[in-house]
Design a protein around this motif. Structure first.
Motif, PDB file in Angstrom:
ATOM      1  N   TRP C 138       0.819  -1.214   0.000  1.00  0.00           N
ATOM      2  CA  TRP C 138       0.000   0.000   0.000  1.00  0.00           C
ATOM      3  C   TRP C 138       0.845   1.252   0.000  1.00  0.00           C
ATOM      4  O   TRP C 138       0.539   2.254  -0.626  1.00  0.00           O
ATOM      5  N   ILE C 139       1.954   1.172   0.727  1.00  0.00           N
ATOM      6  CA  ILE C 139       2.732   2.394   0.920  1.00  0.00           C
ATOM      7  C   ILE C 139       3.370   2.843  -0.391  1.00  0.00           C
ATOM      8  O   ILE C 139       3.476   4.020  -0.693  1.00  0.00           O
ATOM      9  N   LEU C 140       3.722   1.864  -1.228  1.00  0.00           N
ATOM     10  CA  LEU C 140       4.308   2.178  -2.524  1.00  0.00           C
ATOM     11  C   LEU C 140       3.276   2.895  -3.404  1.00  0.00           C
ATOM     12  O   LEU C 140       3.530   3.945  -3.985  1.00  0.00           O
ATOM     13  N   LEU C 143       2.577   6.381  -1.975  1.00  0.00           N
ATOM     14  CA  LEU C 143       3.699   7.317  -2.077  1.00  0.00           C
ATOM     15  C   LEU C 143       3.857   7.836  -3.490  1.00  0.00           C
ATOM     16  O   LEU C 143       4.042   9.032  -3.705  1.00  0.00           O
ATOM     17  N   VAL C 144       3.775   6.919  -4.469  1.00  0.00           N
ATOM     18  CA  VAL C 144       3.966   7.334  -5.846  1.00  0.00           C
ATOM     19  C   VAL C 144       2.953   8.412  -6.216  1.00  0.00           C
ATOM     20  O   VAL C 144       3.288   9.448  -6.804  1.00  0.00           O
ATOM     21  N   LEU C 145       1.699   8.173  -5.854  1.00  0.00           N
ATOM     22  CA  LEU C 145       0.664   9.149  -6.204  1.00  0.00           C
ATOM     23  C   LEU C 145       0.856  10.472  -5.463  1.00  0.00           C
ATOM     24  O   LEU C 145       0.672  11.548  -6.043  1.00  0.00           O
ATOM     25  N   VAL C 147       3.650  11.745  -4.201  1.00  0.00           N
ATOM     26  CA  VAL C 147       4.815  12.482  -4.672  1.00  0.00           C
ATOM     27  C   VAL C 147       4.486  13.176  -5.985  1.00  0.00           C
ATOM     28  O   VAL C 147       4.918  14.298  -6.239  1.00  0.00           O
ATOM     29  N   THR C 148       3.679  12.521  -6.814  1.00  0.00           N
ATOM     30  CA  THR C 148       3.347  13.108  -8.102  1.00  0.00           C
ATOM     31  C   THR C 148       2.301  14.211  -7.993  1.00  0.00           C
ATOM     32  O   THR C 148       2.412  15.258  -8.612  1.00  0.00           O
ATOM     33  N   PHE C 149       1.258  13.936  -7.225  1.00  0.00           N
ATOM     34  CA  PHE C 149       0.112  14.848  -7.259  1.00  0.00           C
ATOM     35  C   PHE C 149      -0.035  15.709  -6.007  1.00  0.00           C
ATOM     36  O   PHE C 149      -0.984  16.470  -5.895  1.00  0.00           O
ATOM     37  N   LEU C 232       6.371   9.716   7.786  1.00  0.00           N
ATOM     38  CA  LEU C 232       7.460   9.655   6.821  1.00  0.00           C
ATOM     39  C   LEU C 232       7.680  10.999   6.128  1.00  0.00           C
ATOM     40  O   LEU C 232       8.611  11.167   5.365  1.00  0.00           O
ATOM     41  N   PHE C 234       5.273  12.506   4.194  1.00  0.00           N
ATOM     42  CA  PHE C 234       4.534  12.594   2.938  1.00  0.00           C
ATOM     43  C   PHE C 234       3.061  12.920   3.154  1.00  0.00           C
ATOM     44  O   PHE C 234       2.270  12.796   2.242  1.00  0.00           O
TER      45      PHE C 234
END
Lengths: 319, 671, 296
Positions: C138-140, C143-145, C147-149, C232, C234
């Protein structure tokens, strides 16, 4: 049964394939690509096009997917965005460390969970069960970083027994991590143990209420032998799958634990890569973690199949 | 009565603590004595406490139950006061249990041999190497085929009958002097049940074992027991020699119970026992049966009657026991109205074949033979207002045919036509609303067929809205009317199914089916989840509705006597093939097909002077043979190899009695 | 009495909810859990009027101060009042997860019920896709979303609702399979009701219990995820007070100002434990075995 085995294997393969598509498509859909990340502010005009040509980013998506996937199968994930390091070796060290952390925690946590779960199940609603179950709820629900913080405060700062932070580098030999690894292990073990023991407990309670346990009692089988021969083999079967799911779930939790303790594992690498927008590395980690997830679940399915006479002897159903 | 016997239960009261903190008795002041070698039947309906009593005889109580008084002695030892180790030494050794559902009572992770070996290790002096031989010997004694290989199997690899035999073998391992049997044949097919009962009878005689046989099935009790104890609402209401108890019971309840059992050779419906037994704690200081008893008078309610001699060597708990043989104790049943004889067909099935699972794409591409269909070559007609009984053992395809008629399972081949020559499409999705309305299905278990979250009003509203577009006041009025029709009353509209008894729930399910004003009602084992006394009332209701509305019924049941009571015509199925079909009287009086004979022979009557006739082995067959007669492997009168090669010819015996068999029948012999 | 049939069902449903609630508070775990959850919810609503200090007021004079009469839980590294920040620190988390949870349960539940009823090939394919999504931590995904949005409410709520709805599909599908086999669903099919009717009338009322328990559990995991992200760095952006972020900030000074972590640790833990105790009691009241479920 062989057919079932192959079916499960094929489905596992299919899942990994789907994951790789999702990862690839997901990264595709994000704004920007490796070149915009690499060139940062200079990412425009001719430079961007050149870069894209160099990295093959001007190819159509399916061609790039095939290229990436075939590389991944051979263990070649290319190099990171900065172009400084080979992803496979970068990830390899971290993976080794994470596996060591996870493996050691399982080694402690799973047997502990089995013992505590069986005790709780057998003493249902009495003091040992109430104690174990309450502690389990706490261990299970409090976020890992909270547990970690409290453990560091108590064992590292107040009692000064073990170091609260890992300082050893990523490629150090395994033994160098002791005793630094003990606290992260403890957190990992606690969460895992709590989840598994709850399943063991309820499974034991269910089996204790079954007709065959009543029958064994009325056959005059002593209590200890009932537990050993009639309860445990049947109660522990469903636990195999839950162990797998818990382990797989902790693949996510490990990120937090590794970050808190500064442990050089795959999870921390993941956070770092995401923060640096190093998408090739993120893709590689995602694929590895997903493959582990599928692999663990597959193994659990097969173990269950082997351990369960009902599934093992499916082909001889009716006499 | 003064002799203590091998098993001696005195004044036993067992109960649980209710939510309000008050104690509720499940067993009240129960006395039970069994002499060595004697066989005692324990009879009662669900909730009567008979199973609790059987387990109590081993000093065992389910979680939540506790002893509130009394004693349980086995060979003079008080089981309630013994330490666990002493109890373990008795259980499974001198006193053994044969459980109700062996499929669940055998440990799934242990081989049959290992489970027997465990009992031997605990309760016999045999050394390890001698025990393996003894295991095989025991399996042989319970007449299991290939005992060597049986010992190596896991419980799930055995059929229901075989599991029951394995459980019997396990009970015999300790060489018990007394055997407790908790509904040991419930859920087994008729032929298997008869075989298992004969085995138990023989074993008990050979070894001089005492038996306590718990059952709701008076037929089984009549076959196995010397004495009978009748339980009602946690009390013993009658106890005495089996012949007197089953021929001329003194207690009104026992009389009513007996009258509510359909008999194989009686025409007409059994008589119903109205009302329902009280829940634990509901009985005050009155006779527990008084609210349902036609003989009840003020003194019955003033105090609980004591057990007293009934004059024929038994005991009875009734103040007016001496009058029960002269006065009716329950209302007489109305005679069954025969179907109006019209020639209008309500249902025609022509060459029906049903296949359960479509073969997978891969298998079809590889040209694999799909094997014989689950149901095949079924052809029959049913006239308006008639009831057709479908009988056969489990796996005979009777429920499958019903599902197919209801459209839940599209047939692979064949035509289904309903009244007016309307052909029914196979799948439910392709039927028109009017076609759907004409055919209604009632299920076996009302707990499962009524949505637990809907009120009775909601449940009845569904067909009324769907087929007739009723809303508002009209809807409620019609729902209330339907409830009245099934003798429930409008105040049930706002209740939930969980607030109703089993019989009441089944009445709601019946009302729901009749809400559609159907031409054809399909009944799938609709009474087998109910107690006999309730069953009689439901049968009565169904027949009344049929006669009033001119509805036709297809009635599926494994209970031949029930089918006999309700049906005008009967069809016998084996492995999805029609063996024989004909008028109920002719077929039951002169069965022509060997399988019909086998089935009828295995039926147990609640009469100690009758015995079943066991003609064929009780083998559970999975799939029909590829060619020839489906019954070829078990047929007791097989004329020769022609049965294995040729499809049996259809013989018409006249009057709609049709038979599918190679053995020629002289039509003259039937008259 | 003009519209008797529909109105007759509502008192039944309401009574059932009341009965469940009564049963819930009778259990010790339910009573404690519900008190904790309601207390937190109330605090989240009222805290802006309760806090003694401005949560963003920085003060160089009182950095890392010990608890005293003015600052009950001391001050943090920027001299802000920890007690005030703890009171306010759950608002963001509760508000975002409080919206995302019902969304997740609804979309996951409906999709799961639909595919549980339809079955066959479509169902097989869907389950593989669900598996594939679950195979990624889940964290991946989060995080990706993020960091991007970015971390605005408009990103977090749909993201959480989407990812946490996927495991709900599994649960709803399994619960539906249990119900579809029941005769009352077969009876409705045989009568010829439309599929949507069957879902709404026969399936939903019976799957609802499982979804209710699932929703409670999803909520606690979502809170866990949310605060982990904040921890973290984020999640919520400073200076908005948030427990995860506060713990992360205070950790660095733990050796000489340990009181900084205690406040947020207790606040966050008590809420999550409260939710779990409630979920546990609810599952027992409704007769659902919660422990058999894996945490995915």
């Amino acid at each position: 049964m062989l057919r079932m085995l192959f079916r499960r294997l094929a489905l596992g393969g299919l899942t990994v394939f789907l994951v790789s598509v999702i990862i690839f498509a997901g990264v595709e859909m994000l704004p920007g690509d490796a070149c915009t990340a690499y060139l940062e502010r200079e990412a425009q005009g001719q430079r961007l096009e050149n870069c894209r040509r160099d990295f093959g980013l001007d190819q159509p998506a399916h061609a790039r997917y095939l290229d990436w996937a075939s590389g991944a199968i051979q263990g070649d994930f290319g190099s990171n965005v900065a172009g400084t390091r080979d992803i496979a070796t970068l990830v390899g060290d971290r993976l080794k460390n994470s596996l060591m952390l996870g493996g050691l925690s399982m080694l402690v946590g799973v047997p502990l969970a089995l013992v505590l779960g069986v005790i709780a199940g057998l003493t249902r609603d009495r003091l040992p069960d109430l104690t174990i179950s309450t502690l389990a709820i706490f261990a299970m629900t409090i976020p890992e970083f909270v547990t970690a913080t409290v453990l560091i405060l108590v064992f590292s700062i107040w009692l000064n027994w073990v170091p609260g932070i890992v300082l050893t580098g990523a490629s150090a030999p395994a033994l160098d991590y002791f005793p630094e690894i003990l606290l992260p292990m403890a957190v990992f073990t606690l969460v895992m143990c709590a989840h598994i023991l709850r399943t063991v407990r309820s499974s034991v309670i269910e089996v204790l209420g079954s007709d065959y346990v009543q029958m064994a009692t009325l056959k005059g089988v002593p209590r200890g032998q009932i537990v050993r021969r009639h309860v445990l083999p049947n109660a522990l079967l469903p636990v195999i799958n839950v162990v797998a799911l818990t382990v797989a779930w902790l693949l996510g939790g490990v990120v937090v634990i590794e970050t808190v303790f500064n442990f050089p594992g795959l999870g921390r690498l993941m956070v770092e890569s995401i923060a640096m927008r190093d998408l090739p590395t993120v893709q590689a980690i995602a694929l590895i973690v997903a493959t582990i997830y599928v692999g663990v679940n597959l193994t659990a399915d097969m173990l269950t199949m082997l351990a369960n006479p009902r599934l093992r002897t499916l082909h001889t159903r009716r006499p | 009565m003064s002799s203590t016997g091998i098993l001696d239960i005195r004044d036993l009261t067992v109960g649980f603590t209710g939510r309000d903190g008050r104690g509720r008795a499940v067993l009240r002041n129960v006395d039970m004595q069994v002499s060595p070698g004697e066989s005692l039947g324990l009879v009662g309906e669900s909730g009567s406490g008979k199973s609790t009593l059987a387990l109590a005889a081993m000093g065992y109580f389910k979680r939540g139950l506790r002893v509130m008084g009394g004693s349980v002695r086995f060979e003079g030892q008080d089981l309630l006061a013994l330490p666990p180790t002493a109890l373990q030494a008795i259980r499974g050794h001198a006193l053994a249990l044969i459980p109700q559902n062996s499929g669940q009572a055998l440990t799934p992770s242990m081989r049959i041999g290992a489970q027997l070996d465990e009992a031997l290790r605990l309760h016999s002096p045999l050394a390890a190497e001698r025990r393996a031989a003894r295991v095989v010997e025991l399996l042989e004694q319970v007449r299991l085929p290939e005992p060597q290989s049986m010992a190596r199997r896991y419980p799930h690899e055995l059929s229901g009958g075989q599991q029951q035999r394995a459980a019997i073998a396990m009970a015999l391992a300790g060489e018990p002097r007394a055997l407790l049997l908790d509904e040991p044949t419930t859920g087994l097919d008729v032929t298997t049940q008869a075989h298992v009962l004969e085995l138990l009878r023989d074993l008990a005689r050979e070894r001089g074992m005492a038996m306590v046989y718990v059952s709701h099935d008076l037929g089984a009790i009549a076959r196995v027991c010397d004495r009978v104890t009748v339980m009602y609402a946690g009390e013993v209401v009658q106890s005495g020699p089996v012949r007197a108890a089953l021929r001329d019971p003194a207690h009104p309840y026992a009389r009513g119970l007996l009258a509510s059992i359909p008999r194989l050779h009686d025409t007409g419906l059994p008589r119903a026992l109205d009302g329902r037994p009280p829940a634990p704690g509901e009985t005050g200081a009155a006779c527990a049966f008084a609210p349902r008893c036609m003989l009840a008078e003020p003194r019955c309610i003033a105090a609980r009657p004591a057990l007293q001699p009934d004059g024929s060597g038994g005991l009875v708990r009734c103040l007016r026991a001496d009058e029960t043989d002269v006065r009716p104790v329950i209302a007489a049943a109305a005679p069954r109205e025969r179907a109006a004889l019209t020639d209008e067909a309500a249902l025609t099935i022509d060459d029906l074949a049903i296949r359960y699972r479509q073969t997978g794409l891969v298998a079809r591409l590889m040209g694999q033979d799909p094997g014989p269909a689950t149901v095949s070559d079924v052809t029959l007609t049913l006239r308006r207002g008639e009831t057709l009984g479908l009988v056969g053992e489990s796996g005979s395809g009777k429920s499958t045919i019903l599902k197919s008629l209801a459209g839940l399972l599209a047939p692979a081949r064949g035509r289904i036509t309903v009244a007016g020559g309307v052909a029914l499409p196979g799948a439910v999705e392709t039927r028109s609303p009017d076609q759907l309305r004409r055919v209604q299905l009632i299920f076996q278990n009302p707990d499962d067929s009524l949505n637990p979250r809907h009120t009775i009003g909601d449940i009845l509203a569904q067909p009324l809205r769907l087929y007739f577009g009723l809303e508002g006041e009209a809807l409620r009025a019609r729902s209330a009317e339907l409830l009245e029709r099934v003798r429930l009353g409008a105040h049930y509209l706002d209740r939930l199914p969980s607030q109703l008894s089993g019989g009441e729930k089944q009445r709601v399910a019946i009302a729901r089916a009749f809400a559609a004003r159907p031409d054809l009602v399909l009944c799938d084992e609709v009474t087998s989840a109910l107690d006999v006394s309730v069953q009689a009332a439901v049968l009565d209701l169904l027949d009344e509705l049929r006669a009033e509305n001119g509805t036709s019924f297809v009635f599926v049941s494994h209970d031949l006597a029930v089918v006999r009571a309700l049906s005008d015509r009967v069809a016998v199925l084996y492995l999805g093939r029609l063996c024989e079909i004909g008028p109920a009287e002719a077929l039951f009086a002169n069965p022509a097909h060997p399988y019909t004979e086998v089935l009828l022979g295995a039926v147990l009557e609640p009469d100690p002077d009758t015995a079943p006739v066991l003609l064929a082995r009780d083998v559970t067959e999975g799939a029909p043979p590829a060619r020839g007669c489906p019954f070829q492997r078990r047929c007791p009168r097989k004329p020769g190899s022609i049965c294995e090669t040729d499809q049996p010819p259809v013989q018409d015996l006249g009057n709609g009695h049709v038979l599918s068999c190679h053995i020629p029948v002289q039509t003259g012999a039937l008259q | 009495m003009t519209d008797a049939a529909p109105s007759a069902r509502h008192p039944g449903a309401a009574l059932r909810m009341l009965a469940i609630l009564r049963d819930l508070v009778r259990r010790p775990s339910g009573a404690v859990g519900l008190t904790l959850v309601l207390g937190h919810a109330l605090l989240a609503l009222l805290s802006p009027w309760l806090v003694p200090h401005d949560v963003t007021a920085v003060s160089a004079l009182s950095m890392l101060g010990q608890p005293d009469a003015l600052h009950w839980l001391g001050t943090d590294h920027l001299g802000r009042d920890i007690f005030s920040r703890v009171l306010m620190g759950g608002r963001e988390a509760i508000w975002i997860t409080g919206i995302a949870t019902p969304l997740a349960v609804m979309w996951g539940g409906l999709v799961g019920i639909w595919f549980g009823l339809v079955g066959g090939r479509t169902d097989d394919v869907l389950m593989r896709i669900v598996d594939a999504f679950l195979a990624l931590p889940w964290i991946l995904k989060m995080l990706v979303l993020i960091v991007t949005f970015g971390t605005g409410d408009l990103v977090l709520i749909p993201t959480l609702a989407f990812f946490y709805g996927i495991p709900v599909i599994r649960i709803a599908r399994a619960a539906t399979h249990d119900v579809v086999a029941r005769d009352y669903v077969q009876a409705a099919r045989a009568r010829g009701h439309r599929r949507l009717d069957i879902i709404v009338r026969e399936l939903l009322p019976n799957v609802r219990d499982a979804l209710l328990v699932e929703g409670a559990m999803r909520w606690s995991w979502m809170l866990l995820a949310f605060s982990s992200l904040s921890f973290l760095g984020f999640g919520v952006s400073p200076p908005t007070p948030d427990w995860g972020l506060m713990i992360a900030d205070a950790r660095g000074f733990m050796s000489f100002a340990p009181w900084g972590v205690l406040g947020p640790v207790i606040a966050l833990s008590s809420l999550i434990i409260g939710i779990n105790l409630t979920a546990d009691a609810l599952a027992r009241t409704l007769g659902i075995d919660r422990a058999q479920k894996a945490p995915v």
